[in-house]
Scaffold this motif. Structure first.
Motif, PDB file in Angstrom:
ATOM      1  N   PHE A   1       0.904  -1.299   0.048  1.00  0.00           N
ATOM      2  CA  PHE A   1      -0.050  -0.147   0.064  1.00  0.00           C
ATOM      3  C   PHE A   1       0.877   1.188   0.064  1.00  0.00           C
ATOM      4  O   PHE A   1       1.683   1.478   0.886  1.00  0.00           O
ATOM      5  CB  PHE A   1      -1.030   0.022   1.214  1.00  0.00           C
TER       6      PHE A   1
ATOM      7  N   LEU B   1      -1.950  -1.430  -9.866  1.00  0.00           N
ATOM      8  CA  LEU B   1      -2.519  -0.998  -8.860  1.00  0.00           C
ATOM      9  C   LEU B   1      -1.435  -0.740  -7.733  1.00  0.00           C
ATOM     10  O   LEU B   1      -1.432   0.495  -7.046  1.00  0.00           O
ATOM     11  CB  LEU B   1      -3.477  -1.940  -8.466  1.00  0.00           C
TER      12      LEU B   1
ATOM     13  N   HIS C   1      -1.917   5.624  -3.291  1.00  0.00           N
ATOM     14  CA  HIS C   1      -3.136   5.121  -2.985  1.00  0.00           C
ATOM     15  C   HIS C   1      -3.745   6.267  -2.132  1.00  0.00           C
ATOM     16  O   HIS C   1      -5.208   6.436  -1.900  1.00  0.00           O
ATOM     17  CB  HIS C   1      -3.048   3.903  -2.171  1.00  0.00           C
TER      18      HIS C   1
ATOM     19  N   ILE D   1      -7.279  10.290  -6.217  1.00  0.00           N
ATOM     20  CA  ILE D   1      -6.070  10.024  -5.163  1.00  0.00           C
ATOM     21  C   ILE D   1      -6.838  10.903  -3.625  1.00  0.00           C
ATOM     22  O   ILE D   1      -6.585  12.177  -3.899  1.00  0.00           O
ATOM     23  CB  ILE D   1      -4.654  10.188  -5.302  1.00  0.00           C
TER      24      ILE D   1
ATOM     25  N   LEU E   1     -10.811   5.897   1.925  1.00  0.00           N
ATOM     26  CA  LEU E   1     -10.730   5.225   0.826  1.00  0.00           C
ATOM     27  C   LEU E   1     -12.101   4.600  -0.018  1.00  0.00           C
ATOM     28  O   LEU E   1     -12.738   3.936   0.879  1.00  0.00           O
ATOM     29  CB  LEU E   1      -9.882   4.024   0.982  1.00  0.00           C
TER      30      LEU E   1
ATOM     31  N   LEU F   1      -8.683  -1.337  -2.288  1.00  0.00           N
ATOM     32  CA  LEU F   1      -7.705  -0.451  -1.631  1.00  0.00           C
ATOM     33  C   LEU F   1      -8.134  -0.403   0.039  1.00  0.00           C
ATOM     34  O   LEU F   1      -7.116  -0.482   0.692  1.00  0.00           O
ATOM     35  CB  LEU F   1      -7.534   1.157  -2.351  1.00  0.00           C
TER      36      LEU F   1
END
Length: 260
Positions: free
Chosen positions: A13, A109, A114, A145, A233, A238
């Protein structure tokens, strides 16, 4: 897809942390990763950078936002630091904008940014917004984002509130207990949030903000930051990656395992 399979497919992440020097950025990252150690630094090719070489570069004023900061205590988190952006100069700002734009379009990804944590310190020298902050929230297109503002060193506001409570006749013992909540309430009605969310020209206000006091203490609690990030998020994949990567708020893992 379950957390174990997600972690297998998307191993990391990735977080961009933005803010001035001495905003407490490294301390927060250490708290998130449950360590006192400094991170290991890797270049964009995945090669570990010698600390001496890195220090020499910093002394020359050089910094590469593409470098990855990884803590051995939790290598599932990868951090990028916008060191130098606080200078407010156009070249530094352009580098940050280009990095965000590039990373938001990565096909993989795992290679995208993120979330962005933007740190603004609340100690005596940092309570007003700088040119860098104004420029970021008015000109920097972060696309999809999400951005969370972290008001760091929030306990720096406690002294003024404590003095005000004492002036009103509150005992020292009661004032100490009341100070954190009074500081939050005063801050909620103060100028910083008005500038952050309502300032004319702020085209890209953050998704939300969080106040972080006492992060330098051994018993510092950054679970509110973990909870805030998980809630911010929008993408379920994610969210699950983040929740399964963090290791300090087991109740959040349980919550999303049940509700998602």
């Amino acid at each position: 897809m379950g957390p174990s399979k997600l972690r297998e497919k998307f191993k990391r992440f990735r977080i961009l942390i933005v803010g001035r020097a001495n905003a407490g950025k490294t301390t927060i990252l250490q708290r998130v990763c449950k360590t006192r150690e400094n991170p290991e630094i890797y270049n964009s090719a995945g090669e570990k950078i010698d600390p001496a070489v890195l220090m020499a570069s910093r002394e020359r004023g050089a910094h590469d936002i593409e470098n990855e900061m990884v803590f051995r205590s939790n290598p599932g988190f990868v951090f990028h630091d916008s060191r130098g952006f606080e200078a407010g100069g156009q070249p530094e700002f352009d580098k940050v904008k280009a990095f965000i734009a590039s990373r938001s379009k990565e096909r993989s990804l795992s290679d995208r940014i993120h979330i962005i944590w933007y740190c603004i310190p609340m100690d005596e020298d940092g309570r007003s917004f700088t040119e860098a902050e104004v420029k970021f929230f008015s000109q920097c297109d972060t696309g999809s984002i999400p951005v969370i503002v972290l008001f760091t060193k929030f306990d720096a506001l406690y002294d003024d509130e404590f003095a005000e409570l004492i002036r009103k006749g509150v005992s020292r013992k009661d004032a100490e207990a009341l100070v954190p909540q009074h500081a939050k309430e005063a801050f909620a009605n103060g100028p910083q949030l008005k500038l952050l969310y309502n300032r004319k020209g702020n085209q890209r206000p953050p998704r939300c903000h969080i106040c972080l006091p006492d992060m330098d203490k051994d018993d510092a609690d950054c679970r509110p930051l973990i909870k805030c990030t998980a809630e911010t998020l929008d993408d379920d994949t994610l969210k699950q990656i983040f929740v399964s990567t963090q290791q300090i708020a087991l109740e959040i893992c349980m919550r999303y395992a049940v509700t998602e």
